[in-house]
Each structure stands twice: as structure tokens, then as C-alpha cells.
Design an enzyme around this catalytic site. Sequence first.
Site, PDB file in Angstrom:
ATOM      1  N   TYR A   1      48.729  37.717 -72.904  1.00  0.00           N
ATOM      2  CA  TYR A   1      48.289  36.399 -73.402  1.00  0.00           C
ATOM      3  C   TYR A   1      46.971  36.519 -74.155  1.00  0.00           C
ATOM      4  CZ  TYR A   1      44.305  35.008 -70.423  1.00  0.00           C
ATOM      5  OH  TYR A   1      43.062  34.866 -69.853  1.00  0.00           O
ATOM      6  N   ARG A   2      46.332  37.658 -74.043  1.00  0.00           N
ATOM      7  CA  ARG A   2      44.994  37.874 -74.610  1.00  0.00           C
ATOM      8  C   ARG A   2      44.742  39.362 -74.508  1.00  0.00           C
ATOM      9  NH1 ARG A   2      40.092  34.898 -71.376  1.00  0.00           N
ATOM     10  NH2 ARG A   2      38.312  35.699 -72.508  1.00  0.00           N
TER      11      ARG A   2
ATOM     12  N   TYR B   1      37.143  42.204 -72.171  1.00  0.00           N
ATOM     13  CA  TYR B   1      37.927  42.112 -73.411  1.00  0.00           C
ATOM     14  C   TYR B   1      37.116  42.576 -74.622  1.00  0.00           C
ATOM     15  CZ  TYR B   1      41.263  39.190 -70.823  1.00  0.00           C
ATOM     16  OH  TYR B   1      42.186  38.715 -69.914  1.00  0.00           O
TER      17      TYR B   1
END
Length: 503
Positions: A459-460, A93
Site C-alpha cells: 500500500y506504500r 520509508y
Amino acid sequence: MSTQPVLPQGVSAAEFARAIAAFRKVVGDEFVITASDRLLPYRKIMIPADENEFAPSGVVAPASVEEVQGVLAVCNQFKVPVWPISTGRNFGYGSASPATRGQMILDLKRMNRILEVDPVLCTALVEPGVTYQQLHDYLRERDIPLWLDFPGPGPIVSPVGNTLERGGGNTPYGDHFGNACGMEVVLANGQVLRTGMGSIPNSTSWQVFKYGYGPYLDGIFTQSNFGIVTKLGMWLMPKPAGYTTVMVTYDDPEQIGVAVDTIRPLRIDTTIQNVGVMANEAIVLTGMKRRADLYQGAGAVPQDLMLSEVRKMGLGAWNVFFTLYGTDKQIAPNLEIVTEAFSKSGGKVIPGIHDGSQVNELSLSSFSLLNWVGGGGLYWFAPVSPARGTDAIRQMHLARSILADHGMDYLSAPTLNGRDLHHLVAMVFDRNDPDASKRAKACYGKLVTEFGKQGYGLYRVAIDYMDQMAQIYGKTNRDVNRSIKRALDPNGILAPGKSGIHL
Ligand code: ADP
């Protein structure tokens, strides 16, 4: 690499030098890093973006709440932004990198005390630098019969970082934010807020009741840039009397539909208590094979090839893993219920499987995923799907076809949350290969956009797509976030760009 510092936006070299001197006064010389070679570990990312786009200006590592306050005072004075990290892993991420170039990384790993574990109420209070391994060791050394729930890279990451990202694991406590209770947050102006019951002086109930009085604020400090979390309360699971992990295999990829329709009611009525996982043929293969041993042609590995490989090992196109916890007497009737339900749906039920992530065993084995292609590239694409067979099938086809268009494999492991699946898709690629990186980057963008068009959101999201994701969640959502941002951080010193939130 240039040895000139990466200046924060709108800050002159002279002002930045003054800010650095001021940071040094607060935390000590040793804990302010600007030398480019010492910044390298903080710049290393796995996502297929150019590190320079996200290059930090430096690192400042406070040891206490008072030092965090001191750092923020300097930030406000010189308009230097800071990007907080707990252990800074955030693999796939963005790792430790800020969402925009020219921020100081606020490294909280020196704040690594386990402040309290209450074996009676089954709670803990930890600082940001505490890792799951550290907490695991602490419990074991003291013979405290409590279990942890942790994400894939468990041992080396932090409950605070993972919970603030609303990450998850695979036990009944798999929703980390859902099992968080009470935070201490340093606001941009230096005020220290203890959320929930923690606001009461001499609070007796900070880690046992989440909501306190008035608005429930904890949520606004997750996936946001509204404050620096310096303490987090956690609920821990009592060690169960026993457990049986079950695997259910389905031969046909389309059976994801019946699998999900079978799992949902069992999760919602808590016959299945934990956040199990459903691994497809490709992701189970990553633990055992290298892609190149299987296939050297162009494009994604043909699915038939992978299916025939997993069938040889007694695995299927989808492989569901969940665990029943309790005494033998508790487990037996539930095992009967799930066996009947899954068999009826066409799955093959195999009890007595081992899955450490569901039973408090920390390991680094999830990294074997990266050996599929080598070269260390990783993106997590994580759309939310309603836990309905029709949605799961639709998402599977959409993801698979967009990935295939970019020559990438569909490595999928949706987590079984009850009413939703986090449809986790690992995009692994050789980060040293510019073409592979370019394809991965374009693919992620296409996935985000196409899923958005179908009413699905992530969600992310990785740091390089935060603005795009915020667009998908809409203007009102962005406006509200911006209003809160302006109220709590008028100088915009906290993590500009996090979750697409700017001043
Ligand atoms: P981990 O190492 O546990 O995977 P990180 O430390 O990388 O997690 O944190 C993930 C993200 O969460 C960071 O990029 C940052 O945006 C946010 N974050 C981490 N720690 C804090 C904190 N203490 N306060 C506010 N935000 C944080």
C-alpha cells in the site's frame, strides 16, 4: 562528507548558485540550507540504503502559500526539483530523504497553523507542519470533545504527511485519507487549487462534502508528485461516551486464518468499528524484551522460543486488539456478540485491555520496536491482503520464509480494515552493521518481488523501491501517471521519482 553541494541533475554549479540566491530572496537567508552539517538531520534515514544515493541538494523552508509559489517559480526557472515534506518523519520509508539524489527538500514545517476546528461539524483544517500532538493540545486546551486518529509515531508526525501517504491509525477514523475532506494544493505552475467544494469562492462546505463538482481530484495528490498540499481538511471523531478494548489471543500461528475469518464479518457489519490490530508473538515481545536476551544464535529467532516466552505472559501467537465504543448499553450487546464469535473460533477473549492508540492517547511507545535489536534500522514492509483467512495464511508463510532466508524475524501487526488487512511487517536491524543492512535490503527486494508474483502489492513503499513497485503495478498505470505528470508539471520540478513517477 564533501562540502561541495550535491547538484540537481543537469544543473551546473553556477546555475545552482543562482537558484539558491533566488530561493533566499523568496524565503529569507535563514530558511535556505546548503551547509552540509545543517543538512545532516535531513539525510538521516532508517532504511538500509546509502544516504548518498538520496542526498538532498539543500533545504528551502517557506512560511506561506505565496512563498511556496515563489519557490516553485525559481524551480521552474532553474530546473531545480523540490521534494516536499510536512514534518519529514516517514520513518521506515525514507524519512525526509527524496527518492532521487539532488533535490531541494521543501520543508513545510514552518507552515504549522491550525486554521479551524469546527466542534459542531467535527472537522479541522490544518497546515502541513501541524503535528498530531499540536492538534491534540489545541483540542484539550479548548475542551473540545473530539478525538484524533494517528499513526505509530503519533506525537511527532503530521496529519498532512501521513494522510498524503495514505497512512492509518487504530480508531474508527483509522483510514486517514478516507477521513480527509478538502485540500489546498499549489501546482507546479504556481496555481492554487482548492479541491471539492473549496473551489467555490467563499465556500461554505469545503470540509463537509468531499466530492464537489466534476472529477474528484484529491486522490491524485496522495502518494504522488503532482502538487504541494498546503492545507488539508480532516474529519474528527466525537469523543465516545465510553469504550472497552478487547484482546483475543490465539495459541497457534495458523489460527491467523480463523481469526481473520472471524474479524471480517464483524468489521464489515460494523460490530467492530475501529481499525484494530493483530499482533504476532514476535512483535509483542519487542515491547518487553531485547532479541539478544532471548537468542544469540544464527538466523531468525526460533518461533518456539518466542511462543514459550509470550505464553508465560498470557499472550498468544496472534493477539487481536480492538475496541467497542459507546455507552455501556451500546457496548454490552456487542461485547456479547464478539465474545461468542471469537470464542467459537478458538480464541481466548479478554475485555478491559488498555491500548492508547485506540482511545486518543498519544505516545512514543511504538518506538520500543527499535530496541529489539538496536542500531536504529527500520523498514516497513506493508503488503495488502484480502481479509480472508486463506490469504492471510499464505502471506504469513511467504513473509516468514523470505525473512528467515535473510536471517530476519517476522515482526507482524496486520491492521483490520474490513475487506483488507494491511499486513504490516516491521523489519528492524542494526543499521551500523553492514551485513545486517545488506541482508535487510536484499530481503525487502525479494519480498516485494515474490509478493508481486502472487498478485499482492504494497500500500506504500520505501523510497529505494519506488521504481520497482511501480513496475509491479504495470505499464498502463505508469503511463497514466506519467501523462498526468507531464500535464501538471512539464518541467518535472516536483519530487521526481516519487511513487516511481518520472517525467
Ligand atoms: P510525516 O512526517 O507525517 O511522517 P512526511 O512529512 O515525511 O510525513 O511526508 C511523507 C511523504 O509525503 C513525503 O516524503 C512526501 O513524499 C509526501 N508529502 C509530505 N508532505 C507533503 C505535501 N505537503 N505536499 C505533497 N506531498 C507531501
